[in-house]
Design a protein around this motif. Sequence first.
Motif, PDB file in Angstrom:
ATOM      1  N   VAL A 636       0.841  -1.206   0.000  1.00  0.00           N
ATOM      2  CA  VAL A 636       0.000   0.000   0.000  1.00  0.00           C
ATOM      3  C   VAL A 636       0.874   1.253   0.000  1.00  0.00           C
ATOM      4  CG1 VAL A 636      -1.765   1.297   1.265  1.00  0.00           C
ATOM      5  CG2 VAL A 636      -1.845  -1.209   1.217  1.00  0.00           C
ATOM      6  N   PHE A 637       1.925   1.235   0.798  1.00  0.00           N
ATOM      7  CA  PHE A 637       2.832   2.383   0.872  1.00  0.00           C
ATOM      8  C   PHE A 637       3.519   2.618  -0.473  1.00  0.00           C
ATOM      9  CE2 PHE A 637       7.042   4.232   2.029  1.00  0.00           C
ATOM     10  CZ  PHE A 637       6.574   5.439   2.535  1.00  0.00           C
ATOM     11  N   LYS A 638       3.955   1.526  -1.112  1.00  0.00           N
ATOM     12  CA  LYS A 638       4.595   1.655  -2.426  1.00  0.00           C
ATOM     13  C   LYS A 638       3.630   2.278  -3.434  1.00  0.00           C
ATOM     14  CE  LYS A 638       7.799  -2.264  -2.026  1.00  0.00           C
ATOM     15  NZ  LYS A 638       8.161  -3.608  -2.572  1.00  0.00           N
ATOM     16  N   MET A 639       2.383   1.859  -3.365  1.00  0.00           N
ATOM     17  CA  MET A 639       1.386   2.383  -4.294  1.00  0.00           C
ATOM     18  C   MET A 639       1.110   3.867  -4.030  1.00  0.00           C
ATOM     19  SD  MET A 639      -2.419   0.892  -5.118  1.00  0.00           S
ATOM     20  CE  MET A 639      -3.011   1.238  -3.460  1.00  0.00           C
ATOM     21  N   LYS A 640       1.048   4.246  -2.733  1.00  0.00           N
ATOM     22  CA  LYS A 640       0.832   5.655  -2.389  1.00  0.00           C
ATOM     23  C   LYS A 640       1.987   6.516  -2.896  1.00  0.00           C
ATOM     24  CE  LYS A 640      -1.030   7.117   1.389  1.00  0.00           C
ATOM     25  NZ  LYS A 640      -1.390   7.430   2.791  1.00  0.00           N
ATOM     26  N   MET A 641       3.189   5.992  -2.769  1.00  0.00           N
ATOM     27  CA  MET A 641       4.336   6.740  -3.273  1.00  0.00           C
ATOM     28  C   MET A 641       4.248   6.934  -4.779  1.00  0.00           C
ATOM     29  SD  MET A 641       7.711   5.454  -1.197  1.00  0.00           S
ATOM     30  CE  MET A 641       8.724   6.408  -2.322  1.00  0.00           C
ATOM     31  N   GLN A 642       3.829   5.903  -5.489  1.00  0.00           N
ATOM     32  CA  GLN A 642       3.723   6.003  -6.938  1.00  0.00           C
ATOM     33  C   GLN A 642       2.629   6.982  -7.358  1.00  0.00           C
ATOM     34  OE1 GLN A 642       3.073   1.938  -8.086  1.00  0.00           O
ATOM     35  NE2 GLN A 642       5.233   1.352  -7.869  1.00  0.00           N
ATOM     36  N   LYS A 643       1.511   6.960  -6.625  1.00  0.00           N
ATOM     37  CA  LYS A 643       0.382   7.809  -7.002  1.00  0.00           C
ATOM     38  C   LYS A 643       0.567   9.261  -6.585  1.00  0.00           C
ATOM     39  CE  LYS A 643      -3.804   6.455  -6.517  1.00  0.00           C
ATOM     40  NZ  LYS A 643      -5.074   5.944  -5.940  1.00  0.00           N
ATOM     41  N   GLU A 644       1.092   9.476  -5.372  1.00  0.00           N
ATOM     42  CA  GLU A 644       1.134  10.826  -4.813  1.00  0.00           C
ATOM     43  C   GLU A 644       2.523  11.451  -4.838  1.00  0.00           C
ATOM     44  OE1 GLU A 644      -0.670  10.966  -0.932  1.00  0.00           O
ATOM     45  OE2 GLU A 644      -1.882   9.198  -1.379  1.00  0.00           O
ATOM     46  N   GLY A 645       3.533  10.609  -4.738  1.00  0.00           N
ATOM     47  CA  GLY A 645       4.870  11.137  -4.525  1.00  0.00           C
ATOM     48  C   GLY A 645       5.337  12.104  -5.590  1.00  0.00           C
ATOM     49  N   ARG A 646       5.234  11.721  -6.844  1.00  0.00           N
ATOM     50  CA  ARG A 646       5.778  12.538  -7.927  1.00  0.00           C
ATOM     51  C   ARG A 646       5.054  13.870  -8.052  1.00  0.00           C
ATOM     52  NH1 ARG A 646      10.693  10.473  -8.763  1.00  0.00           N
ATOM     53  NH2 ARG A 646      10.584   8.204  -8.685  1.00  0.00           N
ATOM     54  N   ASP A 647       3.754  13.876  -7.791  1.00  0.00           N
ATOM     55  CA  ASP A 647       2.960  15.088  -7.992  1.00  0.00           C
ATOM     56  C   ASP A 647       2.959  16.017  -6.790  1.00  0.00           C
ATOM     57  OD1 ASP A 647       2.281  14.163 -10.517  1.00  0.00           O
ATOM     58  OD2 ASP A 647       0.487  13.125  -9.783  1.00  0.00           O
ATOM     59  N   LYS A 648       3.049  15.456  -5.596  1.00  0.00           N
ATOM     60  CA  LYS A 648       2.824  16.257  -4.395  1.00  0.00           C
ATOM     61  C   LYS A 648       4.062  16.458  -3.529  1.00  0.00           C
ATOM     62  CE  LYS A 648      -2.021  14.821  -4.030  1.00  0.00           C
ATOM     63  NZ  LYS A 648      -3.069  14.223  -3.155  1.00  0.00           N
ATOM     64  N   CYS A 649       5.168  15.805  -3.861  1.00  0.00           N
ATOM     65  CA  CYS A 649       6.349  15.864  -2.994  1.00  0.00           C
ATOM     66  C   CYS A 649       7.505  16.562  -3.687  1.00  0.00           C
ATOM     67  CB  CYS A 649       6.777  14.459  -2.575  1.00  0.00           C
ATOM     68  SG  CYS A 649       5.526  13.565  -1.649  1.00  0.00           S
ATOM     69  N   SER A 650       8.315  17.237  -2.894  1.00  0.00           N
ATOM     70  CA  SER A 650       9.530  17.856  -3.411  1.00  0.00           C
ATOM     71  C   SER A 650      10.579  16.772  -3.646  1.00  0.00           C
ATOM     72  CB  SER A 650      10.059  18.872  -2.399  1.00  0.00           C
ATOM     73  OG  SER A 650      10.521  18.205  -1.236  1.00  0.00           O
ATOM     74  N   PRO A 651      11.635  17.077  -4.398  1.00  0.00           N
ATOM     75  CA  PRO A 651      12.700  16.074  -4.601  1.00  0.00           C
ATOM     76  C   PRO A 651      13.298  15.589  -3.290  1.00  0.00           C
ATOM     77  CG  PRO A 651      12.937  17.867  -6.167  1.00  0.00           C
ATOM     78  CD  PRO A 651      11.847  18.273  -5.221  1.00  0.00           C
ATOM     79  N   GLU A 652      13.432  16.484  -2.317  1.00  0.00           N
ATOM     80  CA  GLU A 652      14.007  16.089  -1.031  1.00  0.00           C
ATOM     81  C   GLU A 652      13.078  15.113  -0.302  1.00  0.00           C
ATOM     82  OE1 GLU A 652      13.721  19.301  -2.025  1.00  0.00           O
ATOM     83  OE2 GLU A 652      15.814  19.494  -2.626  1.00  0.00           O
ATOM     84  N   GLN A 653      11.784  15.402  -0.359  1.00  0.00           N
ATOM     85  CA  GLN A 653      10.826  14.514   0.295  1.00  0.00           C
ATOM     86  C   GLN A 653      10.792  13.143  -0.392  1.00  0.00           C
ATOM     87  OE1 GLN A 653       7.351  16.927  -0.042  1.00  0.00           O
ATOM     88  NE2 GLN A 653       7.721  18.040   1.857  1.00  0.00           N
ATOM     89  N   LEU A 654      10.857  13.156  -1.722  1.00  0.00           N
ATOM     90  CA  LEU A 654      10.885  11.894  -2.453  1.00  0.00           C
ATOM     91  C   LEU A 654      12.107  11.066  -2.082  1.00  0.00           C
ATOM     92  CD1 LEU A 654       9.702  12.689  -6.089  1.00  0.00           C
ATOM     93  CD2 LEU A 654       8.663  11.108  -4.449  1.00  0.00           C
ATOM     94  N   CYS A 655      13.232  11.744  -1.899  1.00  0.00           N
ATOM     95  CA  CYS A 655      14.452  11.044  -1.520  1.00  0.00           C
ATOM     96  C   CYS A 655      14.284  10.359  -0.169  1.00  0.00           C
ATOM     97  CB  CYS A 655      15.613  12.037  -1.487  1.00  0.00           C
ATOM     98  SG  CYS A 655      17.207  11.294  -1.169  1.00  0.00           S
TER      99      CYS A 655
END
Length: 678
Positions: A636-655
């Motif tokens: 579930v966490f992996k899926m949330k990262m794929q769905k939300e991470g790229r659009d809503k997170c800064s590069p630092e947060q994604l890291c």
Amino acid sequence: MGKSRMRRFKRPHFSPTGDCEVEGTAANGTEEEEEDNGLVTELLEKLQHPSADVREFACVGLARLAQQPQVFPVLLRGDALRQLGPLLLDPSVQVRETAAGVLRNLSACGGFDVCDDMVTKDIMTPLVALLKECSAGLDSNEMSPQDAKDQNRSSFENLANEAVNVLWNICECSSKAVSIFNKEGCLESILKFLSRFSTNVDLAISVAYCLQIVTEDNPELLKSFNDAGLHVLESAMLLPVNSMEYILLKTLVAGTVWNLKNVIPSKSQAEIINALLKVLSETLEIDAGETVVQMKVAETQRLKTASETEEILENVSSGTVIESEEMEEIPHKRKARQKTFISDLLPLTDKELRETTALLSAQQTALEIIVNMCYSEDPSDDEWEELSSSDEGDAFMETSFNDCGGQLLSPLCLSHEVHTALTHYLIPEKIIGKTAFPNNIAVDMCSKNPTWKPLIRKMNTIQCRALVCLQSLMSFLDVDHLGGAPALQKLAQHFSHLLFSQPDVTKHTDFFEAISSALRALLQTMASKNISQCMTPDQLMTLCKAGICNSNTRVRVNVVSILGITGSVLAKEDGTLETLKTIGCFLLEVATKDPSVVVAGEALDALFDVFADGKEAERASLQIKLLSALKEFQPVFKMKMQKEGRDKCSPEQLCVLNNVKTNLRRFITYQETVEKKY
């Protein structure tokens, strides 16, 4: 994992120029809006009138309307900017000044979009020409006869003040405007205006605000500073203080000097930095609450005296008989003031309010400068970075950031000189003093007077800025420089008082964000030095339960981090099983149910820290079925990262989130070994 969250204050997102009527405008009815729209159209037509008086009248009316956001669309649709620009070079000085006043209010109250539109509509061309004309006028004025000299100087300086405010506001919001500032050589003109600080502090303050904006992250401009320009700044920063406005000026100039640190000769840096921090220390040393009370009392007394004088004059002018005893109390007044109006007896501006506002602005600026000193870069452009929290954890949790460029956080840039001066001038202690709630008497006085009421917000802002500043200082100062373990424990008790002494304090989001950030940094420092914490787990759970309901993502990140730090300490102690179970269940619920993937990642990070080591932690993890819960949540966490991470997170947060994802896999493996042990 990411270990701290840092903030560097960029320029403010509004200018304290013009009294923008932002609050309460939504309540205006349609009829009022239509009336304003009709008035705007009428005034815009008058801007082209052949009479200078009519053009001036139109500008005065537009300046008032420009403080009302609902009027902006009408002004912009009416092509006001293209009409106002040429008026900055109108043959009439009064028209120039009032036209600049309209642009000043528009740029201050309209925000980024309006300022961008100003640059697009080429306001900068006449504005730059006006600034250079004012500068040349001051030069020629030196050769004028004395009477004309005084009058011309006043006109040029008033006009320059309005123009500098427009420039400041636009450069604050538009990088293109800053580029034009560099290209057109505006620095020379505004430094000349700043050099008038001893005779025109208002103009000097406007210039200092502008300089603080244009010198930030502007290496091209820094090359333009010569010895003469640096000397003007140094002279302003070292001038003697005879009012609160001079305190504000010195503080603003100190901020500009810090922006120029890379062009200051190395042999002078230690001396300049010492002088800079001395200014900030002196600014923070003043008790703002006590000053508010003193100034309000002084204003009340002045107005009372003026009212009594007015009553006496009215009696005199109406023929009322004044007894001889009364005449003795006001000798010579009757003859001297028979034709005097009460307006002549009052100052042109409310001096006490201006002085108090200047002090509060100076203290807020000083705190922001100190935060900026802590970090050389801001990767998220004045946003909080939701990075993972704790240094606690087992060896299996440690991982490289090479995939993220090798660096998550802004590097510390404090030199030995800055570090020494901070502690020498007792700045940490003074900042702690500013974290207290505003003086109750001062707040009560301000709340009863509409013109003083906005100062309450300024006092609250200073408290929040002080908390942010304290968080920054705890990131790099040694414990000894913060006063040692007893001082940190006392500070924890102080934070506890701030959080639990007043009802509904957690509903004030700005304050809650600031104090939760500071508390997080404090607990992390204490944990890393094995200093016992003074806040009980029950208090922290109460805090976190309130915080996790907050709509502010940063607050939620802070509170789960606080629980992670606290839990990692408790995991090493005996008899903490039930508390660890409570913390674990809370963090699991946040990780699986919070709508923000950043908060979920922080909650997972906190779980890793709490249950990374210790017998009590192992027993607690088994009883709350931590392993099965995390295995179920992993996809579930992996899926949330794929769905939300790229659009809503800064590069630092994604890291950081990628790092959490990796560590989640490793932590599950570790928990499997724990289950096998039992």
